[in-house]
Design an enzyme around this catalytic site. Structure first.
Site, mmCIF file in Angstrom:
data_model
loop_
_atom_site.group_PDB
_atom_site.id
_atom_site.type_symbol
_atom_site.label_atom_id
_atom_site.label_comp_id
_atom_site.label_asym_id
_atom_site.label_seq_id
_atom_site.Cartn_x
_atom_site.Cartn_y
_atom_site.Cartn_z
ATOM 1 N N HIS A 153 4.929 2.864 3.017
ATOM 2 C CA HIS A 153 5.407 1.983 4.073
ATOM 3 C C HIS A 153 6.916 2.088 4.236
ATOM 4 C CE1 HIS A 153 1.428 0.120 3.655
ATOM 5 N NE2 HIS A 153 1.647 -0.445 4.825
ATOM 6 N N LYS A 157 9.461 -3.398 3.934
ATOM 7 C CA LYS A 157 8.274 -4.124 3.466
ATOM 8 C C LYS A 157 8.564 -4.681 2.079
ATOM 9 C CE LYS A 157 3.269 -3.640 2.770
ATOM 10 N NZ LYS A 157 2.946 -4.833 3.573
#
Length: 264
Positions: A153, A157
């Site tokens: 990601h 995040k």
């Protein structure tokens, strides 16, 4: 008509949700909640030709001032539970896409929902391709019982592993053999083999340039099987968010996972 408030409205996901709402004839944005750009018109900020909706930093006040019947939350683990609680007190339905929902949080939401009329859909991933990836991995586990998960990601995040990785491990675990002979391993660097959930190793990567990606790698005698999904941009999640909003009237109570509201 679905009259919707979006929390986390100024975030990248929140902005995409608002764009999606503006494209649906039977959806109307009636409130936008965020801690930034308070007082600004979210539609004007996004270049959307629609009636003004001022950003507020107070969800309860926004609910009092509007006739909303759906809350879509794309905040984060630090505020999502408070937002869900406020929505339930106001008896409106909720779609949760906020990152970091834990099993304990899920149990709390179910407890809050007991005896209530609210419908709640919580999804670790709204991309239809990701749902298929998880289901394919669950099926593969019937035939190949050595598996690891790598999730990748963007560097903003805050939680690891992702909710999608945890959900994938849980689904795989339903079909995975529990009788594996593991050799004793030595980690020269602590955490090199990743974390474990349901006895499945999960490795988390956080780098700029990524959006949301996951691969599930199965190993067998003389072969491997890799099942991978990539969200190239955040628009990939919008069909799933729209579907969840529409499915609220068909469910009862709290539903976890988009796979539970679509026919697979």
């Amino acid at each position: 008509m679905k009259k919707i408030i979006v929390t986390g409205a100024n975030g990248k996901m929140g902005q995409e949700v608002i764009r999606m709402i503006s494209e649906q004839e039977d959806f109307e944005l009636v409130g936008a909640v965020d801690v930034s750009n308070v007082g600004e018109d979210i539609h004007q900020l996004l270049g959307i030709d629609a009636p003004a909706v001022e950003i507020s930093d107070d969800l309860a006040l926004t609910l009092e001032k509007t006739d909303a019947n759906v809350l879509v939350d794309f905040t984060n683990v630090t505020v999502v539970m408070d937002n869900v609680k406020v929505a339930m007190e106001k008896e409106i339905d909720v779609v949760v896409g906020a990152t970091g929902i834990t099993e304990v949080d899920l149990d709390r939401i179910k407890e809050m929902n007991q005896g209530a009329t609210n419908k709640v859909i919580i999804a670790p991933n709204f991309a239809i391709g990701a749902i298929l990836m998880m289901q394919f991995a669950k099926q593969a586990a019937k035939f190949m019982d050595h598996v690891e998960i790598i999730e990748l990601h963007h560097d903003r995040k805050i939680d690891a592993p992702s909710g999608t990785a945890i959900k994938t491990a849980e689904l795989i675990g339903e079909n995975l053999s529990k009788d594996k002979n593991e050799i004793e391993q030595i980690e020269k660097v602590s955490g090199a083999r990743g974390g474990e959930h349901d006895n499945i190793h999960i490795h988390s990567v956080r780098l700029p340039g990524l959006v949301a990606h996951q691969e599930v790698i199965f190993g067998g005698l003389g072969q491997t099987l890799t099942i991978r999904h990539d969200s190239i941009n955040r628009k990939s999640f919008m069909p799933g968010v729209e579907l969840a909003i529409r499915k609220l009237e068909e469910i009862e109570g709290v539903v976890y996972g988009l796979d539970n509201v679509i026919d697979l």
